[in-house]
Design an enzyme around this catalytic site. Structure first.
Site, PDB file in Angstrom:
ATOM      1  N   GLU A   1       0.610  -1.372  -0.018  1.00 15.79           N
ATOM      2  CA  GLU A   1       0.088  -0.091  -0.174  1.00 15.79           C
ATOM      3  C   GLU A   1       0.774   1.155  -0.069  1.00 15.79           C
ATOM      4  OE1 GLU A   1      -0.209  -2.525   1.786  1.00 15.79           O
ATOM      5  OE2 GLU A   1      -2.102  -3.300   2.237  1.00 15.79           O
TER       6      GLU A   1
ATOM      7  N   THR B   1      17.906 -40.458  -1.235  1.00 12.73           N
ATOM      8  CA  THR B   1      17.930 -39.592  -2.407  1.00 12.73           C
ATOM      9  C   THR B   1      19.262 -39.158  -2.673  1.00 12.73           C
ATOM     10  OG1 THR B   1      15.695 -39.216  -2.245  1.00 12.73           O
ATOM     11  CG2 THR B   1      16.563 -37.944  -3.598  1.00 12.73           C
TER      12      THR B   1
ATOM     13  N   ASP C   1      20.812 -39.999  -6.077  1.00  8.48           N
ATOM     14  CA  ASP C   1      20.746 -39.299  -7.091  1.00  8.48           C
ATOM     15  C   ASP C   1      21.954 -38.077  -7.015  1.00  8.48           C
ATOM     16  OD1 ASP C   1      18.401 -40.255  -7.690  1.00  8.48           O
ATOM     17  OD2 ASP C   1      16.965 -38.753  -7.275  1.00  8.48           O
TER      18      ASP C   1
ATOM     19  N   ARG D   1      19.072 -23.428 -10.822  1.00  5.99           N
ATOM     20  CA  ARG D   1      20.095 -23.206 -11.943  1.00  5.99           C
ATOM     21  C   ARG D   1      19.413 -23.002 -13.504  1.00  5.99           C
ATOM     22  NH1 ARG D   1      21.017 -27.832  -9.356  1.00  5.99           N
ATOM     23  NH2 ARG D   1      20.755 -29.054 -11.180  1.00  5.99           N
TER      24      ARG D   1
HETATM   25  C1  AOF Z   1       0.064  -4.871   4.748  1.00 10.29           C
HETATM   26  N1  AOF Z   1       0.557  -4.895   3.210  1.00 10.29           N
HETATM   27  O1  AOF Z   1       2.349  -5.461   1.792  1.00 10.29           O
HETATM   28  C2  AOF Z   1       2.075  -6.782   3.716  1.00 10.29           C
HETATM   29  C3  AOF Z   1       1.359  -6.872   5.212  1.00 10.29           C
HETATM   30  O2  AOF Z   1       7.091  -6.871   9.757  1.00 10.29           O
HETATM   31  P1  AOF Z   1       6.210  -5.972   8.922  1.00 10.29           P
HETATM   32  O3  AOF Z   1       6.181  -4.715   9.189  1.00 10.29           O
HETATM   33  O4  AOF Z   1       6.642  -6.211   7.359  1.00 10.29           O
HETATM   34  O5  AOF Z   1       4.687  -6.760   8.887  1.00 10.29           O
HETATM   35  C4  AOF Z   1       4.501  -8.110   8.361  1.00 10.29           C
HETATM   36  C5  AOF Z   1       2.939  -8.356   8.710  1.00 10.29           C
HETATM   37  O6  AOF Z   1       2.272  -7.372   7.871  1.00 10.29           O
HETATM   38  C6  AOF Z   1       2.885  -9.704   7.960  1.00 10.29           C
HETATM   39  O7  AOF Z   1       2.880 -10.710   8.716  1.00 10.29           O
HETATM   40  C7  AOF Z   1       1.109  -9.533   7.640  1.00 10.29           C
HETATM   41  O8  AOF Z   1       0.424  -9.485   8.631  1.00 10.29           O
HETATM   42  C8  AOF Z   1       1.346  -8.125   7.195  1.00 10.29           C
HETATM   43  N2  AOF Z   1       1.695  -7.961   5.455  1.00 10.29           N
HETATM   44  N3  AOF Z   1       0.198  -6.080   5.119  1.00 10.29           N
HETATM   45  O9  AOF Z   1      -0.606  -4.170   4.894  1.00 10.29           O
HETATM   46  C9  AOF Z   1       1.649  -5.578   2.881  1.00 10.29           C
HETATM   47  N4  AOF Z   1       3.136  -7.577   3.399  1.00 10.29           N
HETATM   48 ZN    ZN Z   2       0.849  -2.908   5.889  1.00  6.89          ZN
END
Ligand code: AOF
Ligand code: ZN
Length: 363
Positions: free
Chosen positions: A52, A196, A200, A207
């Site tokens: 956001e 494995t 393997d 890559r």
């Molecule tokens: C949002 N917008 O793009 C994302 C969200 O440690 P922080 O501050 O980056 O917060 C991480 C938490 O925020 C994550 O666990 C999830 O609940 C929320 N992610 N929220 O508004 C975003 N990536």
């Molecule tokens: Zn946020």
């Protein structure tokens, strides 16, 4: 364009963060004024700005009266960054359209409450299935405190993952193998058993496509693997994790050699059947913020994950070939009757190269 189209766009943007934001979710955000997109952004890397904020900062004009679209509920907590909802309110955005609520208890519902309390019109639940699907790793990790587990195998149509001599290079075609490298780049961890490694001798790195290496996780119950295998030699990125039983703590010399190669070692309980407790394995990996694991074999490991019901999804690359003899993808599950069979649901089936890729989930 309607609300669904903009949420679809936000999902497309969100995907760009794949492999870079874990353990955070993939989030994309679009800001619209009238019927013009005036800003767009996504969560680009762990610890970085949220989608956001990136979308707001991409705008060149005032956002008063605009609509913000996001595949996930904007956050209301102080984490690594300040709350997105505060910024949305400050910018006088009029309407917010959200794909799904954030399952994170720090946010879950509090984000939309704060927006509504500020007089912003909020719509929740646009393409919710697609939004949950995109963040299936995050939802499982937050809700269950366990990584999302996908069992991935290449097999012949008669269910063999190697010939009678244990040789498996190659069952699937080149496009399938490229696709697997793409998968590796999007999962936090790739896991295999010691059998494995011996048979393997894989590298388990990315890559064939661009992308970062996942953590490489090897289950070696009795710490018996020889260190000449490629997986140990190629540990320059220090991404190798070896999981062994608690009884191995006495094997000082081997542990010392492993540590000197930069291998992280985790000790877990052994079960009565002599195998590692997989639930413990997954909990330990979740502690390391590993939200998703691609299990690449072999048969013993697949069998254990299925027997203990610890997987979420199966990805089968079925090659149009027949071996008759060979190593069966799944061993004895102790099932004696058809009505006790493990039932899965086919989510998709498509042709990839010469193979058929079947995506199955538990129903
Ligand atoms: C949002 N917008 O793009 C994302 C969200 O440690 P922080 O501050 O980056 O917060 C991480 C938490 O925020 C994550 O666990 C999830 O609940 C929320 N992610 N929220 O508004 C975003 N990536
Ligand atoms: Zn946020």
């Amino acid at each position: 364009m309607n609300d669904e189209s903009y949420i679809k766009l936000s999902l497309e943007l969100a995907k760009k963060g794949s492999g870079k934001v874990s353990p955070n979710p993939l989030v994309g955000s679009i800001i619209v004024k009238g019927d013009k997109i005036v800003g767009a952004g996504f969560h680009e890397r762990f610890g970085g700005k949220h989608a956001e904020i990136n979308a707001i900062e991409a705008c060149k004009e005032s956002l008063e009266g605009a609509t913000l679209f996001s595949n996930l509920e904007p956050c209301s907590h102080f984490g690594k960054t300040p709350p997105c909802v505060d910024r949305i309110i400050k910018e006088k955005i009029k309407r917010v359209v959200i794909g799904t609520l954030d399952p994170n208890p720090l946010v879950g519902g509090k984000g939309i409450k704060k927006l509504k309390d500020a007089g912003i019109e909020v719509k929740v639940g646009v393409l919710p299935e697609a939004c949950i699907q995109l963040n299936k790793f995050f939802f499982k990790f937050v809700n269950k405190n366990l990584p999302y587990v996908t069992l991935k195998a290449a097999q012949t149509i008669d269910g063999k993952i190697a010939d009678a001599g244990g040789f498996s290079n190659w069952i699937s075609s080149v496009p399938s193998r490229n696709y697997v490298h793409q998968l590796r780049a999007s999962y936090d961890g790739v896991l295999i058993g010691s059998g494995t490694v011996e048979r393997d001798d894989p590298k388990l790195t990315v890559r064939l496509v661009e992308g970062r290496n996942p953590k490489r996780i090897v289950l070696d119950t009795n710490l018996k693997l020889n260190l000449h295998h490629k997986i140990f030699a190629g540990n320059r990125d220090k991404n190798l994790i070896l999981i062994t039983s608690r009884a191995s703590v006495k094997k000082h010399k081997k542990l010392h050699q492993l540590k000197s190669k930069g291998v992280k070692i985790i000790f877990v309980r052994k079960k009565k059947n002599g195998l590692l407790d997989l639930k413990d394995v997954l909990s330990e990996l979740a502690e390391l913020n590993i939200t998703s694991i691609l299990v690449e074999g072999g048969s013993r490991v697949f069998t254990s994950f299925i027997k203990e019901d610890l997987f979420d999804e199966m990805l089968l690359f079925v090659s149009p070939s027949i071996l008759g003899n060979g190593i069966q993808i799944i061993g004895n599950l102790g099932i004696k009757r058809l009505n006790r069979a493990v039932k899965l649901e086919i989510k998709s089936a498509e042709k990839i190269g010469d193979d058929c890729l079947i995506e199955l989930i538990k129903n």
